[in-house]
Design a protein around this motif. Structure first.
Motif, PDB file in Angstrom:
ATOM      1  N   PRO A   1      -0.708  -4.458   5.523  1.00  0.00           N
ATOM      2  CA  PRO A   1      -2.086  -4.760   5.938  1.00  0.00           C
ATOM      3  C   PRO A   1      -2.540  -6.113   5.423  1.00  0.00           C
ATOM      4  O   PRO A   1      -3.262  -6.204   4.436  1.00  0.00           O
ATOM      5  CB  PRO A   1      -2.891  -3.612   5.338  1.00  0.00           C
ATOM      6  CG  PRO A   1      -2.070  -3.127   4.199  1.00  0.00           C
ATOM      7  CD  PRO A   1      -0.644  -3.368   4.546  1.00  0.00           C
ATOM      8  N   CYS A   2      -2.109  -7.155   6.113  1.00  0.00           N
ATOM      9  CA  CYS A   2      -2.297  -8.512   5.611  1.00  0.00           C
ATOM     10  C   CYS A   2      -3.475  -9.224   6.263  1.00  0.00           C
ATOM     11  O   CYS A   2      -3.637 -10.424   6.087  1.00  0.00           O
ATOM     12  CB  CYS A   2      -1.019  -9.319   5.802  1.00  0.00           C
ATOM     13  SG  CYS A   2      -0.393  -9.276   7.484  1.00  0.00           S
TER      14      CYS A   2
ATOM     15  N   LEU B   1      -6.483  -9.915   5.575  1.00  0.00           N
ATOM     16  CA  LEU B   1      -7.448  -9.901   4.478  1.00  0.00           C
ATOM     17  C   LEU B   1      -8.859 -10.113   5.007  1.00  0.00           C
ATOM     18  O   LEU B   1      -9.077 -10.842   5.966  1.00  0.00           O
ATOM     19  CB  LEU B   1      -7.097 -10.989   3.461  1.00  0.00           C
ATOM     20  CG  LEU B   1      -5.717 -10.845   2.800  1.00  0.00           C
ATOM     21  CD1 LEU B   1      -5.468 -12.000   1.837  1.00  0.00           C
ATOM     22  CD2 LEU B   1      -5.601  -9.513   2.072  1.00  0.00           C
ATOM     23  N   SER B   2      -9.797  -9.440   4.361  1.00  0.00           N
ATOM     24  CA  SER B   2     -11.229  -9.453   4.679  1.00  0.00           C
ATOM     25  C   SER B   2     -11.565  -8.571   5.869  1.00  0.00           C
ATOM     26  O   SER B   2     -12.725  -8.442   6.235  1.00  0.00           O
ATOM     27  CB  SER B   2     -11.779 -10.870   4.923  1.00  0.00           C
ATOM     28  OG  SER B   2     -11.483 -11.308   6.227  1.00  0.00           O
ATOM     29  N   TYR B   3     -10.560  -7.941   6.457  1.00  0.00           N
ATOM     30  CA  TYR B   3     -10.836  -6.955   7.497  1.00  0.00           C
ATOM     31  C   TYR B   3     -10.658  -5.556   6.908  1.00  0.00           C
ATOM     32  O   TYR B   3      -9.933  -5.376   5.917  1.00  0.00           O
ATOM     33  CB  TYR B   3      -9.900  -7.149   8.693  1.00  0.00           C
ATOM     34  CG  TYR B   3     -10.234  -8.389   9.474  1.00  0.00           C
ATOM     35  CD1 TYR B   3     -11.162  -8.360  10.503  1.00  0.00           C
ATOM     36  CD2 TYR B   3      -9.632  -9.608   9.164  1.00  0.00           C
ATOM     37  CE1 TYR B   3     -11.486  -9.502  11.196  1.00  0.00           C
ATOM     38  CE2 TYR B   3      -9.949 -10.760   9.853  1.00  0.00           C
ATOM     39  CZ  TYR B   3     -10.875 -10.703  10.867  1.00  0.00           C
ATOM     40  OH  TYR B   3     -11.203 -11.838  11.547  1.00  0.00           O
TER      41      TYR B   3
ATOM     42  N   TYR C   1      -9.537  -2.402   5.578  1.00  0.00           N
ATOM     43  CA  TYR C   1      -8.206  -1.932   5.187  1.00  0.00           C
ATOM     44  C   TYR C   1      -7.106  -2.928   5.558  1.00  0.00           C
ATOM     45  O   TYR C   1      -5.947  -2.581   5.636  1.00  0.00           O
ATOM     46  CB  TYR C   1      -7.914  -0.562   5.778  1.00  0.00           C
ATOM     47  CG  TYR C   1      -8.674   0.539   5.095  1.00  0.00           C
ATOM     48  CD1 TYR C   1      -8.339   0.948   3.818  1.00  0.00           C
ATOM     49  CD2 TYR C   1      -9.758   1.142   5.719  1.00  0.00           C
ATOM     50  CE1 TYR C   1      -9.048   1.930   3.165  1.00  0.00           C
ATOM     51  CE2 TYR C   1     -10.493   2.126   5.069  1.00  0.00           C
ATOM     52  CZ  TYR C   1     -10.123   2.525   3.793  1.00  0.00           C
ATOM     53  OH  TYR C   1     -10.834   3.493   3.154  1.00  0.00           O
ATOM     54  N   GLY C   2      -7.497  -4.153   5.826  1.00  0.00           N
ATOM     55  CA  GLY C   2      -6.513  -5.203   6.076  1.00  0.00           C
ATOM     56  C   GLY C   2      -5.790  -5.105   7.393  1.00  0.00           C
ATOM     57  O   GLY C   2      -4.796  -5.798   7.616  1.00  0.00           O
ATOM     58  N   ASN C   3      -6.285  -4.247   8.283  1.00  0.00           N
ATOM     59  CA  ASN C   3      -5.564  -4.067   9.537  1.00  0.00           C
ATOM     60  C   ASN C   3      -6.318  -4.578  10.756  1.00  0.00           C
ATOM     61  O   ASN C   3      -5.979  -4.247  11.881  1.00  0.00           O
ATOM     62  CB  ASN C   3      -5.223  -2.585   9.732  1.00  0.00           C
ATOM     63  CG  ASN C   3      -3.941  -2.222   9.015  1.00  0.00           C
ATOM     64  OD1 ASN C   3      -2.950  -2.935   9.102  1.00  0.00           O
ATOM     65  ND2 ASN C   3      -3.962  -1.118   8.269  1.00  0.00           N
TER      66      ASN C   3
ATOM     67  N   ARG D   1       0.854  -1.194   0.000  1.00  0.00           N
ATOM     68  CA  ARG D   1       0.000   0.000   0.000  1.00  0.00           C
ATOM     69  C   ARG D   1       0.884   1.237   0.000  1.00  0.00           C
ATOM     70  O   ARG D   1       0.582   2.227  -0.644  1.00  0.00           O
ATOM     71  CB  ARG D   1      -0.899  -0.013   1.226  1.00  0.00           C
ATOM     72  CG  ARG D   1      -1.832   1.172   1.301  1.00  0.00           C
ATOM     73  CD  ARG D   1      -2.854   0.998   2.390  1.00  0.00           C
ATOM     74  NE  ARG D   1      -3.720  -0.130   2.106  1.00  0.00           N
ATOM     75  CZ  ARG D   1      -4.498  -0.715   2.997  1.00  0.00           C
ATOM     76  NH1 ARG D   1      -4.502  -0.290   4.232  1.00  0.00           N
ATOM     77  NH2 ARG D   1      -5.264  -1.727   2.669  1.00  0.00           N
TER      78      ARG D   1
END
Lengths: 327, 237
Positions: B210-211, B213-215, B217-219, B106
């Motif tokens: 920000p890994c 995933l599915s949250y 913004y990835g955080n 990002r």
């Protein structure tokens, strides 16, 4: 003894005027002493200090408002104190005199309404003007500020907030990005604050600058540095679990030192700068997950007003030119 | 209902509420990741050997599909934790086996070793020499748009440490798809670097990619939970 006026028998001996005059006189004397003392002795030391024009503006506003508050508080305390001393039970026989005086007094009522209205409206007008005038509150003025600095060449510093870190881009110096916030002394600064994810807030307390960092939004805050020193940057919008750890430190340094640092950083960070997207006022990352990317919104056409001030390149050029001339 | 009965009902409900609070508190305390101590087992002054893994899905526990770090204990056993006791003023040699796939960042700035630094200059201090070794090759900047991108970072902002971890090919037949720890036969990158611990204190570390995933913004999720992609280094004197 009645003088024939209706209700005159209720009037306290000596009438009310002497009491009001005494209260006013005591309050005026106390205010004349305490107000200037606070303004002159304590006021200059009020936060947030004088590192920038915005900070000085904040400190002066706080000084004025606090001095006014002291004068109001003294008025209330003087009234209470006078009442407690003059009409305490040991000095008054029987019930307090009321009658028509207890039901209302036009002079007192109009005075009270007039004075409090003037005080409140005065502070309202003062606060509103201070929010607008240059170097006033120093808060985020948004993408279309109602005023811009007189200088045509402010140093543009882009503040990029992300969970949970601030980084800064210096477009005048090749657009390098860094976690160091270094500013030159006696220079107009234009902070362009944006975010790559959620809402953050760039709060450089000692600079008197506070601006929300919103994704896809270029929030502008101006100030002029005027004192060397260090300052703290904090995120002031609850932005997730590590919000409390989202802080940073910055410095205001002499112009020559800034130019030296900026030039060295531009060269040292060149390997990573070339991987960054072209400088833009906002960036539109993917909303979800690491597979995002970091796209300048201008490039995607989502933002058309990508160059609202047109002075990004000129500061560095002028400053470098000035440095060369000095050398 | 009589007064005694009403009091009985009230105190019963109060007892249940207190019990629920205690249960919740104990469950929360019990869910904290274990701390691996390198302070007690380490000869004084000797470098600490910190061996870590990053995996795309831990495969076990309450969140088997969460991305996670793992730590190898001094006895060789792998545990899903991100909290360590490390002696002060000691060099820590980190070996990190990265088994997850990557992507562009990002913010590509985080591909710089030492990027996430609080106060100091990026790339100075923190990681000794300002370089990480990726499969034996010294690297200062990892390009998220090249190769398999960047999977994660190991970042301790207060110590000036930011180490980008290049990802592996997620479509490879050798991609680790079994519960962690991943075997060394699976596709992975070996990243090594060293840093020196300061005086005693507790230092937050996290992945800055920000890994989750599915949250949002990835955080969220693993990014916001100690034991997965964030934790604390407890430096003890």
């Amino acid at each position: 003894m009645s003088d024939g006026r209706p209700g005159a028998a209720d009037e306290p001996r000596g009438g009310h005027a002497p009491h009001l005059i005494r209260i006013f006189a005591i309050w005026a004397v106390l205010s004349a002493i305490a107000g200037p003392l606070f303004y002159l002795l304590v006021g200059p030391h009020l936060p947030p200090g004088h590192m920038t024009s915005a900070a000085s503006g904040d400190a002066w506003d706080l000084n004025v408002v606090t001095t006014m508050a002291i004068i109001v508080v003294l008025g209330v305390w003087t009234y209470f104190g006078y009442c407690l001393v003059t009409w305490r039970s040991s000095r008054v026989v029987g019930e307090p005199v009321v009658g028509r005086w207890g039901r209302g007094n036009l002079l007192v009522q109009t005075s009270w309404i007039t004075i409090t209205t003037l005080a409140v409206m005065g502070l309202f007008v003062f606060g509103t003007i201070e929010l607008i005038v240059p170097a006033g509150a120093g808060g985020g003025e948004g993408p279309n500020p109602v005023w811009t600095p007189h200088t045509k060449n402010p140093l543009v510093v882009q503040v990029i907030a992300q969970q949970w870190l601030f980084t800064y881009r210096y477009p005048s110096f090749g657009g390098f990005e860094t976690t160091q916030l270094i500013l030159p002394d006696h220079t107009a600064i234009a902070f362009h604050v944006t975010s790559l994810d959620v809402i953050h807030d760039f709060w450089a307390y000692q600079l008197g600058v506070k601006a929300d960092a919103n994704p896809d939004y270029d929030n502008v805050a101006y100030t002029t540095t005027q004192q060397l020193g260090h300052f703290v940057v904090r995120c002031d919008e609850l932005c997730g679990i590590w919000h409390g750890a989202m802080f940073d430190y910055g410095s205001i340094v002499p112009k020559a030192k800034f130019l030296s640092w900026a030039t060295a950083s531009e060269n040292r960070l060149a390997p990573v700068t070339k991987l960054l997207p072209p400088f833009a006022w906002t960036y539109t990352p993917s909303a979800n997950g690491a597979g995002g990317g970091f796209y300048p919104a201008c490039a995607t056409g989502q933002v058309t007003n990508c160059d609202p001030f047109g002075n990004v390149a000129t500061y560095g050029g002028a400053a470098k030119q000035s440095a060369h001339e000095t050398a | 209902m009589g007064r005694t009965a009403r009091l009985g009902v009230f105190f019963s409900l109060l007892g249940i509420a207190i019990g629920l609070c205690v249960f919740t508190a104990m469950a929360w305390i019990g869910s904290a990741p274990p701390t691996v101590s390198f302070a007690s087992s380490q000869p004084k002054g000797a470098p600490v050997q910190l061996h870590l893994q990053t995996v795309g899905a831990i495969g076990t526990g309450a969140h088997p599909d969460w991305v996670s770090y793992l730590t190898q204990e001094p006895d060789g056993h792998w545990v899903g934790t991100t909290e360590w006791d490390i002696p002060a003023s000691t060099v820590v040699d980190v070996t990190l086996d990265e088994y997850d796939s990557g992507s562009p960042l990002r913010n590509e700035y985080l591909g710089l070793v030492g990027a996430a630094t609080v106060g100091g200059a990026p790339g100075e201090g923190g990681v000794i020499g300002g370089l990480e070794n990726v499969n034996g090759k010294a690297v200062r900047v990892v390009d998220g748009y090249s190769g398999n991108g960047i999977a994660h970072t190991f970042s301790v902002p207060d110590l000036g440490i930011n180490v980008p971890l290049p990802g592996v090919d997620g479509s490879s037949s050798k991609f680790c798809s079994e519960p962690a720890p991943c075997p060394t036969s699976a596709l992975h990158n070996v990243i090594t670097f060293s840093f020196k611990t300061p005086a005693s204190g507790v230092y937050r570390w996290q992945c800055f990619i920000p890994c989750g995933l599915s949250y949002l913004y990835g955080n969220g999720g693993p990014m916001a939970t100690a034991g997965y992609m964030a934790g604390f280094i407890k430096v003890v004197s």
